[in-house]
Design a protein around this motif. Structure first.
Motif, PDB file in Angstrom:
ATOM      1  N   GLY A  59       9.901  -8.654   2.433  1.00  0.00           N
ATOM      2  CA  GLY A  59       8.590  -9.276   2.306  1.00  0.00           C
ATOM      3  C   GLY A  59       7.593  -8.711   3.291  1.00  0.00           C
ATOM      4  O   GLY A  59       6.413  -8.568   2.982  1.00  0.00           O
ATOM      5  N   ARG A  60       8.051  -8.356   4.474  1.00  0.00           N
ATOM      6  CA  ARG A  60       7.157  -7.777   5.469  1.00  0.00           C
ATOM      7  C   ARG A  60       6.683  -6.396   5.041  1.00  0.00           C
ATOM      8  O   ARG A  60       5.528  -6.041   5.218  1.00  0.00           O
ATOM      9  CB  ARG A  60       7.858  -7.692   6.823  1.00  0.00           C
ATOM     10  CG  ARG A  60       8.122  -9.033   7.445  1.00  0.00           C
ATOM     11  CD  ARG A  60       8.801  -8.879   8.764  1.00  0.00           C
ATOM     12  NE  ARG A  60       9.178 -10.172   9.301  1.00  0.00           N
ATOM     13  CZ  ARG A  60       9.817 -10.337  10.431  1.00  0.00           C
ATOM     14  NH1 ARG A  60      10.156  -9.296  11.153  1.00  0.00           N
ATOM     15  NH2 ARG A  60      10.122 -11.539  10.852  1.00  0.00           N
ATOM     16  N   VAL A  61       7.581  -5.604   4.484  1.00  0.00           N
ATOM     17  CA  VAL A  61       7.208  -4.270   4.020  1.00  0.00           C
ATOM     18  C   VAL A  61       6.213  -4.384   2.872  1.00  0.00           C
ATOM     19  O   VAL A  61       5.203  -3.667   2.826  1.00  0.00           O
ATOM     20  CB  VAL A  61       8.459  -3.466   3.592  1.00  0.00           C
ATOM     21  CG1 VAL A  61       8.068  -2.167   2.922  1.00  0.00           C
ATOM     22  CG2 VAL A  61       9.356  -3.215   4.789  1.00  0.00           C
ATOM     23  N   GLU A  62       6.470  -5.279   1.925  1.00  0.00           N
ATOM     24  CA  GLU A  62       5.553  -5.463   0.805  1.00  0.00           C
ATOM     25  C   GLU A  62       4.187  -5.949   1.276  1.00  0.00           C
ATOM     26  O   GLU A  62       3.153  -5.516   0.775  1.00  0.00           O
ATOM     27  CB  GLU A  62       6.152  -6.439  -0.194  1.00  0.00           C
ATOM     28  CG  GLU A  62       7.370  -5.889  -0.912  1.00  0.00           C
ATOM     29  CD  GLU A  62       8.147  -6.959  -1.648  1.00  0.00           C
ATOM     30  OE1 GLU A  62       7.744  -8.144  -1.594  1.00  0.00           O
ATOM     31  OE2 GLU A  62       9.155  -6.602  -2.278  1.00  0.00           O
ATOM     32  N   LYS A  63       4.166  -6.833   2.237  1.00  0.00           N
ATOM     33  CA  LYS A  63       2.905  -7.322   2.787  1.00  0.00           C
ATOM     34  C   LYS A  63       2.133  -6.186   3.446  1.00  0.00           C
ATOM     35  O   LYS A  63       0.920  -6.058   3.283  1.00  0.00           O
ATOM     36  CB  LYS A  63       3.175  -8.436   3.794  1.00  0.00           C
ATOM     37  CG  LYS A  63       1.945  -9.066   4.375  1.00  0.00           C
ATOM     38  CD  LYS A  63       2.304 -10.188   5.321  1.00  0.00           C
ATOM     39  CE  LYS A  63       1.086 -10.803   5.956  1.00  0.00           C
ATOM     40  NZ  LYS A  63       1.439 -11.855   6.911  1.00  0.00           N
ATOM     41  N   PHE A  64       2.844  -5.318   4.176  1.00  0.00           N
ATOM     42  CA  PHE A  64       2.213  -4.169   4.805  1.00  0.00           C
ATOM     43  C   PHE A  64       1.639  -3.232   3.745  1.00  0.00           C
ATOM     44  O   PHE A  64       0.518  -2.738   3.880  1.00  0.00           O
ATOM     45  CB  PHE A  64       3.235  -3.435   5.685  1.00  0.00           C
ATOM     46  CG  PHE A  64       2.687  -2.200   6.335  1.00  0.00           C
ATOM     47  CD1 PHE A  64       1.983  -2.301   7.530  1.00  0.00           C
ATOM     48  CD2 PHE A  64       2.859  -0.954   5.773  1.00  0.00           C
ATOM     49  CE1 PHE A  64       1.470  -1.176   8.143  1.00  0.00           C
ATOM     50  CE2 PHE A  64       2.347   0.182   6.374  1.00  0.00           C
ATOM     51  CZ  PHE A  64       1.647   0.071   7.565  1.00  0.00           C
ATOM     52  N   GLN A  65       2.403  -2.975   2.664  1.00  0.00           N
ATOM     53  CA  GLN A  65       1.948  -2.090   1.597  1.00  0.00           C
ATOM     54  C   GLN A  65       0.709  -2.668   0.907  1.00  0.00           C
ATOM     55  O   GLN A  65      -0.228  -1.926   0.569  1.00  0.00           O
ATOM     56  CB  GLN A  65       3.058  -1.857   0.564  1.00  0.00           C
ATOM     57  CG  GLN A  65       4.192  -1.013   1.064  1.00  0.00           C
ATOM     58  CD  GLN A  65       3.768   0.414   1.402  1.00  0.00           C
ATOM     59  OE1 GLN A  65       2.788   0.923   0.895  1.00  0.00           O
ATOM     60  NE2 GLN A  65       4.527   1.037   2.285  1.00  0.00           N
ATOM     61  N   ARG A  66       0.680  -3.988   0.675  1.00  0.00           N
ATOM     62  CA  ARG A  66      -0.491  -4.616   0.065  1.00  0.00           C
ATOM     63  C   ARG A  66      -1.713  -4.506   0.966  1.00  0.00           C
ATOM     64  O   ARG A  66      -2.825  -4.282   0.508  1.00  0.00           O
ATOM     65  CB  ARG A  66      -0.198  -6.088  -0.234  1.00  0.00           C
ATOM     66  CG  ARG A  66       0.567  -6.325  -1.503  1.00  0.00           C
ATOM     67  CD  ARG A  66       0.516  -7.801  -1.882  1.00  0.00           C
ATOM     68  NE  ARG A  66       0.778  -8.685  -0.749  1.00  0.00           N
ATOM     69  CZ  ARG A  66       1.930  -9.309  -0.514  1.00  0.00           C
ATOM     70  NH1 ARG A  66       2.932  -9.151  -1.337  1.00  0.00           N
ATOM     71  NH2 ARG A  66       2.077 -10.091   0.519  1.00  0.00           N
ATOM     72  N   TYR A  68      -2.334  -2.362   3.654  1.00  0.00           N
ATOM     73  CA  TYR A  68      -2.814  -1.029   4.008  1.00  0.00           C
ATOM     74  C   TYR A  68      -2.633  -0.016   2.872  1.00  0.00           C
ATOM     75  O   TYR A  68      -3.318   0.996   2.857  1.00  0.00           O
ATOM     76  CB  TYR A  68      -2.102  -0.534   5.269  1.00  0.00           C
ATOM     77  CG  TYR A  68      -2.367  -1.438   6.440  1.00  0.00           C
ATOM     78  CD1 TYR A  68      -3.613  -1.473   7.054  1.00  0.00           C
ATOM     79  CD2 TYR A  68      -1.392  -2.292   6.926  1.00  0.00           C
ATOM     80  CE1 TYR A  68      -3.872  -2.312   8.123  1.00  0.00           C
ATOM     81  CE2 TYR A  68      -1.624  -3.133   7.999  1.00  0.00           C
ATOM     82  CZ  TYR A  68      -2.865  -3.134   8.594  1.00  0.00           C
ATOM     83  OH  TYR A  68      -3.117  -3.960   9.643  1.00  0.00           O
ATOM     84  N   GLY A  69      -1.697  -0.255   1.971  1.00  0.00           N
ATOM     85  CA  GLY A  69      -1.504   0.612   0.808  1.00  0.00           C
ATOM     86  C   GLY A  69      -1.135   2.029   1.194  1.00  0.00           C
ATOM     87  O   GLY A  69      -1.025   2.391   2.351  1.00  0.00           O
ATOM     88  N   ALA A  70      -0.931   2.842   0.174  1.00  0.00           N
ATOM     89  CA  ALA A  70      -0.634   4.250   0.385  1.00  0.00           C
ATOM     90  C   ALA A  70      -1.946   5.011   0.377  1.00  0.00           C
ATOM     91  O   ALA A  70      -2.584   5.152  -0.660  1.00  0.00           O
ATOM     92  CB  ALA A  70       0.324   4.763  -0.692  1.00  0.00           C
ATOM     93  N   ARG A  71      -2.380   5.454   1.501  1.00  0.00           N
ATOM     94  CA  ARG A  71      -3.693   6.115   1.611  1.00  0.00           C
ATOM     95  C   ARG A  71      -3.535   7.607   1.578  1.00  0.00           C
ATOM     96  O   ARG A  71      -2.755   8.233   2.072  1.00  0.00           O
ATOM     97  CB  ARG A  71      -4.388   5.696   2.889  1.00  0.00           C
ATOM     98  CG  ARG A  71      -4.710   4.234   2.871  1.00  0.00           C
ATOM     99  CD  ARG A  71      -5.392   3.843   4.133  1.00  0.00           C
ATOM    100  NE  ARG A  71      -5.486   2.375   4.156  1.00  0.00           N
ATOM    101  CZ  ARG A  71      -6.476   1.726   4.686  1.00  0.00           C
ATOM    102  NH1 ARG A  71      -7.449   2.375   5.242  1.00  0.00           N
ATOM    103  NH2 ARG A  71      -6.510   0.427   4.658  1.00  0.00           N
TER     104      ARG A  71
END
Length: 71
Positions: A59-66, A68-71
């Motif tokens: 959940g922490r990784v998914e929250k980070f991806q949401r 900051y996303g893949a830039r």
């Protein structure tokens, strides 16, 4: 050690608030507050008791991806 410059080494009771266990030891905290409440000790720490706490790392990784996303 130089005499007279160090605090007194007195008996103190540390009480673990998570498990209610008390430990009698010596410390430089002093005699003014002989009982010290601690949140966690070897009586309640997961490493020493063998009980593991589940962390939601996915959940922490998914929250980070949401966020900051893949830039």
């Amino acid at each position: 050690m130089k005499p007279g410059i160090h605090p007194a080494y007195e008996p103190v009771v540390f009480r673990d608030s998570a498990s209610g266990t008390a430990f009698l030891t010596r410390s430089t905290i002093g005699n003014t507050y002989p009982v010290v409440d601690v949140e966690i000790s070897s009586a309640s720490h997961p490493f020493y008791t063998g009980t593991a706490r589940v962390l939601d790392t996915a959940g922490r990784v998914e929250k980070f991806q949401r966020r900051y996303g893949a830039r």
